[in-house]
Design a protein around this motif. Structure first.
Motif, PDB file in Angstrom:
ATOM      1  N   UNK A  28       0.679  -1.200   0.113  1.00 19.32           N
ATOM      2  CA  UNK A  28      -0.023  -0.044  -0.017  1.00 19.32           C
ATOM      3  C   UNK A  28       0.853   1.262   0.056  1.00 19.32           C
ATOM      4  N   UNK A  29       2.118   1.086  -0.223  1.00 18.73           N
ATOM      5  CA  UNK A  29       3.095   2.613  -0.432  1.00 18.73           C
ATOM      6  C   UNK A  29       3.661   2.639  -1.510  1.00 18.73           C
ATOM      7  N   UNK A  79      -2.686   0.807  -6.675  1.00 12.23           N
ATOM      8  CA  UNK A  79      -3.000   1.181  -8.029  1.00 12.23           C
ATOM      9  C   UNK A  79      -2.520   2.686  -8.103  1.00 12.23           C
ATOM     10  N   UNK A  80      -3.199   3.360  -8.893  1.00  7.17           N
ATOM     11  CA  UNK A  80      -2.941   4.907  -9.391  1.00  7.17           C
ATOM     12  C   UNK A  80      -1.831   4.867 -10.204  1.00  7.17           C
ATOM     13  N   UNK A  81      -1.003   6.258 -10.093  1.00  5.70           N
ATOM     14  CA  UNK A  81       0.057   6.202 -10.934  1.00  5.70           C
ATOM     15  C   UNK A  81       1.076   5.188 -11.026  1.00  5.70           C
ATOM     16  N   UNK A  82       1.724   4.798 -12.123  1.00  7.48           N
ATOM     17  CA  UNK A  82       2.682   3.893 -12.165  1.00  7.48           C
ATOM     18  C   UNK A  82       3.846   4.327 -12.210  1.00  7.48           C
ATOM     19  N   UNK A  83       4.877   3.546 -12.218  1.00  5.46           N
ATOM     20  CA  UNK A  83       6.373   4.034 -12.196  1.00  5.46           C
ATOM     21  C   UNK A  83       6.689   4.635 -13.332  1.00  5.46           C
ATOM     22  N   UNK A  84       7.515   5.835 -12.966  1.00  2.37           N
ATOM     23  CA  UNK A  84       7.836   6.826 -14.083  1.00  2.37           C
ATOM     24  C   UNK A  84       7.007   8.061 -14.126  1.00  2.37           C
ATOM     25  N   UNK A  85       5.683   7.826 -13.637  1.00  7.13           N
ATOM     26  CA  UNK A  85       4.731   8.915 -13.870  1.00  7.13           C
ATOM     27  C   UNK A  85       4.984  10.203 -12.857  1.00  7.13           C
ATOM     28  N   UNK A  86       4.790  11.627 -13.484  1.00  3.52           N
ATOM     29  CA  UNK A  86       4.998  12.576 -12.490  1.00  3.52           C
ATOM     30  C   UNK A  86       3.756  12.662 -11.750  1.00  3.52           C
ATOM     31  N   UNK A  87       4.319  13.071 -10.384  1.00  2.00           N
ATOM     32  CA  UNK A  87       3.170  13.019  -9.285  1.00  2.00           C
ATOM     33  C   UNK A  87       3.677  14.188  -8.383  1.00  2.00           C
ATOM     34  N   UNK A  88       2.650  14.519  -7.561  1.00  2.00           N
ATOM     35  CA  UNK A  88       2.937  15.421  -6.318  1.00  2.00           C
ATOM     36  C   UNK A  88       2.263  14.788  -5.187  1.00  2.00           C
ATOM     37  N   UNK A 125       0.104   5.102  -0.833  1.00  2.00           N
ATOM     38  CA  UNK A 125      -0.373   5.309  -2.232  1.00  2.00           C
ATOM     39  C   UNK A 125      -1.510   6.282  -2.058  1.00  2.00           C
ATOM     40  N   UNK A 126      -2.489   6.354  -1.410  1.00  2.00           N
ATOM     41  CA  UNK A 126      -3.467   7.541  -1.438  1.00  2.00           C
ATOM     42  C   UNK A 126      -3.183   9.075  -1.317  1.00  2.00           C
ATOM     43  N   UNK A 127      -1.702   9.066  -0.884  1.00  2.00           N
ATOM     44  CA  UNK A 127      -1.234  10.295  -0.903  1.00  2.00           C
ATOM     45  C   UNK A 127      -0.455  10.923  -2.043  1.00  2.00           C
ATOM     46  N   UNK A 128      -0.533   9.795  -3.168  1.00  2.00           N
ATOM     47  CA  UNK A 128       0.415  10.176  -4.162  1.00  2.00           C
ATOM     48  C   UNK A 128      -0.879  10.570  -5.492  1.00  2.00           C
TER      49      UNK A 128
END
Length: 338
Positions: A28-29, A79-88, A125-128
């Motif tokens: 979950x991280x 789940x959510x943004x995958x490796x390499x995707x830009x996030x905040x 993960x929910x904080x990305x």
């Protein structure tokens, strides 16, 4: 990896730039490879032991609540943004299910968990969140804590409606600039105060109608002549300013507070509150739902945060000293080395 760590309380001079192990994600991280981080006054308060939980037994710790970059690794069940995707990163950890108040496990990234003054950070993960495409990495890093605080203060707690008059005392800090931007974008008439005429002019560039210098005598009367009554004030100053905000409020108006940099309110005339039927509301940070709404608002209105100054990660002490000097307007951002 490189990180800025606090091993001993006593102020920003005690920060150390050093090597620490890279974090590994658990179930979950997510681990984010950071490109930029941003400063908040919370960070300075932590270094001085002036923030809840900032005690010797909580050290060492990597400071920093705001950050942006790319997903470097994901744990099981993510789940959510995958490796390499830009996030905040949304810095409110474990807010809970009640939008009105944070839950018992709530805390802010950067104490006790290691924060964003580092090349990598591990978060739930929910904080990305995906980075808004119209923002640079530095701009995205400047947003999280301050913009979320401003959004909740204006809309969730303050109930802002288009056409209302908003007062933001003490323009210059990160949250204040977000308040001006968002309130103006929502169709409000925004007024500010500052001890600097240059900062008042910058606020006009961000959408404010005008402002007054609080170093002048009877600044509140000058503001009333300029703005009339105020529907919503959003205050981080406290002290004597708070009583002036109550005086300036229209009947049925609201005062939202999220700080008290000037200390306790020395004198508050209570009839001003109950005879005018005022709402005095507290607020702090915000939930994941509000964080997503804030990002949507920023994209819808094509808003960009104001960046005051940029420093390298190893210059974090100098960056904090610059913030305390109160020069310029907007957020202070750190560049994270590759």
């Amino acid at each position: 990896m490189k990180a800025i760590r606090l091993h001993e309380l006593g102020g920003p001079e005690n920060l150390v730039y050093e090597d620490v192990p890279e974090p590994e994600p658990g179930p979950g991280e997510v681990v984010v490879r950071l490109r930029n981080a941003a400063l908040n006054r919370r960070d300075v308060f932590v270094t001085r032991g002036m923030y809840p939980g900032a005690k010797p037994d909580a050290l060492p710790v990597t400071l920093g609540s705001d950050g942006s970059g790319e997903v470097a690794a994901r744990g099981d069940g993510v789940s959510g943004p995958g490796e390499g995707e830009e996030v905040l990163i949304h810095p409110s950890l474990y807010w809970g299910d009640d939008l009105r108040i944070s839950g018992k496990d709530y805390r802010i990234l950067g104490l006790p968990e290691d924060g964003t003054y580092a090349q990598f950070v591990k978060v739930p993960a929910e904080n990305v969140f995906p980075k808004p495409a119209h923002l640079s990495q530095a701009e995205a890093a400047a947003i999280p804590l301050a913009a979320l605080t401003a959004y909740r203060a204006l809309f969730t707690r303050g109930g802002l409606q288009g056409g209302e008059t908003v007062l933001v005392p003490g323009i210059g800090g990160g949250v204040a600039t977000f308040l001006v931007q968002m309130a103006s974008a929502a169709g409000a008439k925004v007024f500010v105060t500052s001890g600097s005429d240059e900062k008042i002019e910058k606020a006009r560039e961000l959408g404010a109608e005008g402002g007054v210098n609080y170093e002048t005598e009877n600044w509140s009367k000058e503001l009333r002549g300029m703005a009339g009554g105020v529907d919503l004030s959003v205050d981080s100053i406290g002290g004597e300013v708070f009583d002036a905000l109550v005086t300036l409020a229209k009947p049925g108006g609201r005062v939202v507070t999220f700080g008290a940099t000037a200390g306790p309110v020395p004198k508050l005339i209570m009839p001003k509150i109950f005879l005018k039927q005022l709402d005095v509301l507290g607020t702090a940070m915000g939930s994941a739902r509000e964080f997503g709404e804030m990002l949507d608002f920023y994209e819808k209105h094509d808003l960009h945060p104001v960046i005051n100054e940029t420093f390298e990660l190893e210059e974090a002490t100098a960056a904090m000293n610059h913030m305390e000097e109160g020069k310029g307007v907007g957020k202070i951002v750190l560049n994270i080395p590759a």
